[in-house]
Design an enzyme around this catalytic site. Structure first.
Site, PDB file in Angstrom:
ATOM      1  N   HIS A 307       0.851  -1.195   0.000  1.00 10.41           N
ATOM      2  CA  HIS A 307       0.000   0.000   0.000  1.00 10.41           C
ATOM      3  C   HIS A 307       0.877   1.232   0.000  1.00 10.41           C
ATOM      4  O   HIS A 307       1.952   1.227   0.617  1.00 10.41           O
ATOM      5  CB  HIS A 307      -0.914   0.006   1.243  1.00 10.41           C
ATOM      6  CG  HIS A 307      -2.039   0.973   1.115  1.00 10.41           C
ATOM      7  ND1 HIS A 307      -1.922   2.291   1.470  1.00 10.41           N
ATOM      8  CD2 HIS A 307      -3.280   0.805   0.613  1.00 10.41           C
ATOM      9  CE1 HIS A 307      -3.068   2.898   1.212  1.00 10.41           C
ATOM     10  NE2 HIS A 307      -3.914   2.027   0.693  1.00 10.41           N
ATOM     11  N   ASP A 364      -7.937  -5.472  -0.026  1.00  9.12           N
ATOM     12  CA  ASP A 364      -8.422  -6.320  -1.118  1.00  9.12           C
ATOM     13  C   ASP A 364      -8.025  -7.784  -0.968  1.00  9.12           C
ATOM     14  O   ASP A 364      -8.495  -8.626  -1.719  1.00  9.12           O
ATOM     15  CB  ASP A 364      -7.877  -5.798  -2.459  1.00  9.12           C
ATOM     16  CG  ASP A 364      -8.453  -4.438  -2.788  1.00  9.12           C
ATOM     17  OD1 ASP A 364      -9.669  -4.282  -2.636  1.00  9.12           O
ATOM     18  OD2 ASP A 364      -7.691  -3.541  -3.179  1.00  9.12           O
TER      19      ASP A 364
HETATM   20  N1  CMC Z   1       4.181  -7.672  -4.843  1.00 11.14           N
HETATM   21  C1  CMC Z   1       5.532  -7.642  -5.009  1.00 11.14           C
HETATM   22  N2  CMC Z   1       6.289  -6.522  -4.876  1.00 11.14           N
HETATM   23  C2  CMC Z   1       5.643  -5.391  -4.559  1.00 11.14           C
HETATM   24  C3  CMC Z   1       4.252  -5.335  -4.362  1.00 11.14           C
HETATM   25  C4  CMC Z   1       3.512  -6.531  -4.516  1.00 11.14           C
HETATM   26  N3  CMC Z   1       2.182  -6.545  -4.344  1.00 11.14           N
HETATM   27  N4  CMC Z   1       3.889  -4.070  -4.073  1.00 11.14           N
HETATM   28  C5  CMC Z   1       5.021  -3.344  -4.068  1.00 11.14           C
HETATM   29  N5  CMC Z   1       6.085  -4.135  -4.362  1.00 11.14           N
HETATM   30  C6  CMC Z   1       7.508  -3.738  -4.374  1.00 11.14           C
HETATM   31  C7  CMC Z   1       7.852  -2.949  -5.630  1.00 11.14           C
HETATM   32  O1  CMC Z   1       8.282  -3.794  -6.669  1.00 11.14           O
HETATM   33  C8  CMC Z   1       8.940  -2.054  -5.111  1.00 11.14           C
HETATM   34  O2  CMC Z   1      10.117  -2.821  -4.997  1.00 11.14           O
HETATM   35  P1  CMC Z   1      11.585  -2.121  -5.235  1.00 11.14           P
HETATM   36  O3  CMC Z   1      11.706  -1.078  -4.141  1.00 11.14           O
HETATM   37  O4  CMC Z   1      12.552  -3.247  -5.133  1.00 11.14           O
HETATM   38  O5  CMC Z   1      11.522  -1.514  -6.618  1.00 11.14           O
HETATM   39  C9  CMC Z   1       8.489  -1.713  -3.677  1.00 11.14           C
HETATM   40  O6  CMC Z   1       7.700  -2.847  -3.279  1.00 11.14           O
HETATM   41  C10 CMC Z   1       7.658  -0.451  -3.565  1.00 11.14           C
HETATM   42  O7  CMC Z   1       6.549  -0.555  -4.461  1.00 11.14           O
HETATM   43  P2  CMC Z   1       5.940   0.654  -5.267  1.00 11.14           P
HETATM   44  O8  CMC Z   1       5.277   0.134  -6.498  1.00 11.14           O
HETATM   45  O9  CMC Z   1       6.947   1.736  -5.423  1.00 11.14           O
HETATM   46  O10 CMC Z   1       4.847   1.158  -4.212  1.00 11.14           O
HETATM   47  P3  CMC Z   1       3.616   2.119  -4.520  1.00 11.14           P
HETATM   48  O11 CMC Z   1       3.342   2.841  -3.279  1.00 11.14           O
HETATM   49  O12 CMC Z   1       3.893   2.934  -5.745  1.00 11.14           O
HETATM   50  O13 CMC Z   1       2.441   1.107  -4.900  1.00 11.14           O
HETATM   51  C11 CMC Z   1       0.652  -0.433  -4.691  1.00 11.14           C
HETATM   52  C12 CMC Z   1       1.448   0.713  -4.019  1.00 11.14           C
HETATM   53  C13 CMC Z   1      -0.557  -0.727  -3.818  1.00 11.14           C
HETATM   54  C14 CMC Z   1       0.161   0.034  -6.065  1.00 11.14           C
HETATM   55  C15 CMC Z   1       1.562  -1.686  -4.822  1.00 11.14           C
HETATM   56  O14 CMC Z   1       1.944  -2.151  -3.546  1.00 11.14           O
HETATM   57  C16 CMC Z   1       0.892  -2.817  -5.601  1.00 11.14           C
HETATM   58  O15 CMC Z   1       0.990  -2.849  -6.824  1.00 11.14           O
HETATM   59  N6  CMC Z   1       0.180  -3.748  -4.893  1.00 11.14           N
HETATM   60  C17 CMC Z   1      -0.590  -4.789  -5.587  1.00 11.14           C
HETATM   61  C18 CMC Z   1      -1.939  -4.232  -6.035  1.00 11.14           C
HETATM   62  C19 CMC Z   1      -2.890  -4.009  -4.884  1.00 11.14           C
HETATM   63  O16 CMC Z   1      -3.068  -4.878  -4.038  1.00 11.14           O
HETATM   64  N7  CMC Z   1      -3.559  -2.862  -4.881  1.00 11.14           N
HETATM   65  C20 CMC Z   1      -4.577  -2.523  -3.863  1.00 11.14           C
HETATM   66  C21 CMC Z   1      -4.153  -1.385  -2.975  1.00 11.14           C
HETATM   67  S1  CMC Z   1      -5.162  -1.250  -1.478  1.00 11.14           S
HETATM   68  C22 CMC Z   1      -6.767  -0.858  -2.021  1.00 11.14           C
HETATM   69  C23 CMC Z   1      -6.851   0.506  -2.596  1.00 11.14           C
HETATM   70  O17 CMC Z   1      -6.807   1.465  -1.858  1.00 11.14           O
HETATM   71  O18 CMC Z   1      -7.030   0.591  -3.813  1.00 11.14           O
END
Ligand code: CMC
Length: 429
Positions: A307, A364
Site C-alpha cells: 500500500h 483487497d
Molecule cells: N508484490 C511484489 N512486490 C511489490 C508489491 C507486490 N504486491 N507491491 C510493491 N512491491 C515492491 C515494488 O516492486 C517495489 O520494490 P523495489 O523497491 O525493489 O523496486 C516496492 O515494493 C515499492 O513498491 P511501489 O510500487 O513503489 O509502491 P507504490 O506505493 O507505488 O504502490 C501499490 C502501491 C498498492 C500500487 C503496490 O503495492 C501494488 O501494486 N500492490 C498490488 C496491487 C494491490 O493490491 N492494490 C490494492 C491497494 S489497497 C486498495 C486501494 O486502496 O485501492
C-alpha cells in the site's frame, strides 16, 4: 510564531510556511513557490504531495490507523451500519435516531433508476464488465436529472448526492443481472440497504418475500463500511480533479469509478481471487508465486499486498480477515481459497523481500473470499468497492466544492522533449 522551512536557491533564501494538521502532520506550503522562485516541484505519482487539506478521514501508515471523522474504523465496522457511516462521512457527525431514520427513508425513496438508464445497461453485451456498465449508467444519470447539475447550487448538490446514494445499488445490481443474462429485479421499498441489494442481485422476478441470512447481510454491510473512505486515494483524487473543472457530480463520480477499476486500486480485489484460483490450479504452489512476485524481471505482483500509505498491516484487512473466519465458520463453508490466502499471507509476512519493503495484506486481500461466501462473483468485486466508496467520493467532492481554496486541478510538468525545430515538408522527409 508559525514554523517555516528555508530554501536557498540562486544565492537567495526563501521562507516556506509549514502547515500543521490536527494530528500534527506537517507539510511545506509551496503555493507561492513558483511565483517567488520560478521553481516547480516534481513528484511522480504524488508520493510526497498533499493535494489538499481535508477533515474527512485520517490515515496513519506506520501504525495502521484509519478513522472516519475521528471515529476508529474498528468501532464503526463493529457498531455502526453503512447508512450511519454514510451520514457521518457526508455531514461530519453521527446521526441521531431521527436523522438516521430520515436518511434511510431518503435512500429507499429514490431507488428506482430512470427507464432509459435501465435500458442502457440492458443494451450492453452480456460479456461486458459490470464496471463498464456502472460507469456508463452513472454518467448517464446526468441527462435524466438535469435539474441537479449546477455545481454552485447547494440544493442541486444535495439532491444529486441523494440520487446517487439511492441509485448506485440498483445500477450495480442491474449490471450484475445483465452480465448473468437475467431479468432486472426492481428495488423493494420496505427492505433495508443490504437486504434490498441482495434481493436485486439474487431474487426472482415477481417474488414478494426474500429471506437473507443476517450473517451475510451483516458481512456485506461491514464490507461497505471498511471501503467507505480512504482519503486522497487514486479514485477519490480523480473525483476531485474532475469536479475541479466544474464538471457535474455524476461525471465526477463516473471518473472515480473508472479510476477504481484498475488492478493497482479497487480492481485488486478481483485480481486477488483470480490469482488465488491460478495458484489453486497450479498444485497450490504458493512458493512459486511468491518467487515470481520477488523476481524483478517479471511484472507479476502479489495482488492484495502493499500500500502507498500503510507500511504495516492494513487495519481494514485485519477486520475483513476476522470476518472471513467468523462467517465461513458460521455458515460451515470450507473455501480452499481462504486456506491458500492464509498460506500466502504467512509466507509473505515472514519473507525478507516483503518485510524489507513493508508489504502486508491490504483491504483487497481477504475481501474476495467474503464476497464469494455471500455469492457475489469476482467480476462484481470492484463494483462492490465502488458501492462502498460512494459516500467517501461524495464527501470529498462536496468538501472540494465548499473550499475557499478550490481551483482547477492543473499540474505543471518538466518538459523533456525536443527543443524548437524547423518543420520539414512531407516530400523532404
Ligand atoms: N508484490 C511484489 N512486490 C511489490 C508489491 C507486490 N504486491 N507491491 C510493491 N512491491 C515492491 C515494488 O516492486 C517495489 O520494490 P523495489 O523497491 O525493489 O523496486 C516496492 O515494493 C515499492 O513498491 P511501489 O510500487 O513503489 O509502491 P507504490 O506505493 O507505488 O504502490 C501499490 C502501491 C498498492 C500500487 C503496490 O503495492 C501494488 O501494486 N500492490 C498490488 C496491487 C494491490 O493490491 N492494490 C490494492 C491497494 S489497497 C486498495 C486501494 O486502496 O485501492
Amino acid at each position: 510564531m508559525s514554523e517555516t522551512a528555508r530554501l536557498i536557491f540562486d544565492d537567495k533564501e526563501f521562507e516556506i510556511p509549514i502547515i500543521v494538521g490536527s494530528e500534527e502532520e506537517r507539510g511545506l506550503d509551496i503555493s507561492k513557490l513558483r511565483s517567488a522562485t520560478g521553481l516547480v516541484t516534481l513528484d511522480e505519482g504524488f508520493v510526497n504531495t498533499a493535494s489538499t487539506s481535508s477533515s474527512i478521514t485520517y490515515l496513519e501508515g506506520q501504525q495502521g490507523v484509519l478513522r472516519y471523522r475521528g471515529y476508529p474504523i474498528e468501532q464503526l465496522a463493529n457498531d455502526a451500519d453503512f447508512v450511519e457511516v454514510t451520514y457521518l462521512l457526508m455531514f461530519g457527525e453521527l446521526p441521531t435516531n431521527a436523522e438516521l431514520r430520515e436518511a434511510q427513508a431518503e435512500i429507499r425513496r429514490g431507488r428506482n433508476i430512470p427507464q432509459g438508464v435501465a435500458d442502457l445497461i440492458a443494451s450492453f453485451p452480456s460479456h461486458a464488465h459490470p464496471m463498464a456498465m456502472v460507469a456508463a449508467a452513472v454518467v448517464a444519470l446526468s441527462d435524466y436529472y438535469t435539474d441537479t447539475l449546477d455545481p454552485f447550487a447547494a440544493d442541486d448538490i444535495t439532491r444529486a448526492s441523494q440520487r446517487l446514494l439511492s441509485q448506485l445499488s440498483t445500477i450495480a445490481a442491474y449490471a450484475y443481472r445483465r452480465s448473468m443474462g437475467k431479468a432486472f429485479i426492481p428495488p423493494t421499498d420496505n427492505l433495508d440497504y443490504c437486504h434490498n441489494f441482495l434481493h436485486m442481485l439474487f431474487g426472482e422476478a415477481g417474488e414478494t418475500e426474500f429471506d437473507v441470512d443476517p450473517v451475510l447481510s451483516e458481512a456485506l454491510d461491514m464490507l461497505l463500511i471498511v471501503h467507505a473512505d480512504h482519503e486522497q486515494n487514486c479514485s477519490t483524487s480523480t473525483v476531485r480533479v474532475v469536479g475541479s473543472s466544474d464538471a457535474n457530480i455524476y461525471a465526477s463520480i463516473a471518473g472515480g469509478i473508472c479510476a477504481l477499476w484498475g488492478p493497482l486500486h479497487g480492481g485488486a480485489n478481483e485480481a486477488v481471487v483470480n490469482m488465488l484460483e491460478q495458484i489453486q490450479g497450479d498444485n497450490n504452489d504458493v512458493d512459486k508465486y511468491v518467487d515470481m512476485a520477488k523476481d524483478k524481471s517479471n511484472h507479476f505482483r502479489l495482488m492484495g499486498f502493499g500500500h502507498r500509505v500503510y507500511k504495516s498491516y492494513d487495519p481494514r484487512a485485519r477486520i475483513v480477515k476476522a470476518a472471513c473466519d467468523r462467517v465461513l465458520d458460521k455458515l460451515d463453508i470450507d473455501d480452499p481459497l481462504l486456506e491458500i490466502a492464509k498460506k500466502l499471507e504467512k509466507v509473505a509476512t515472514t519473507d525478507e523481500y516483503f518485510l524489507a519493503r513493508n508489504l502486508y495484506p491490504n483491504v483487497d486481500f481477504f475481501s474476495g473470499v467474503l464476497y464469494r461466501a455471500i455469492g457475489i462473483p469476482s467480476n462484481m468485486f470492484t463494483v462492490m468497492f465502488a458501492l462502498g466508496r460512494l459516500p467517501g467520493w461524495l464527501s470529498h467532492w462536496i468538501e472540494m466544492r465548499n473550499s475557499p481554496n478550490k481551483r482547477i486541478a492543473r499540474p505543471r510538468q518538466i518538459y523533456t522533449g525536443a527543443t524548437t525545430r524547423k518543420f520539414v515538408p512531407l516530400d523532404d522527409r
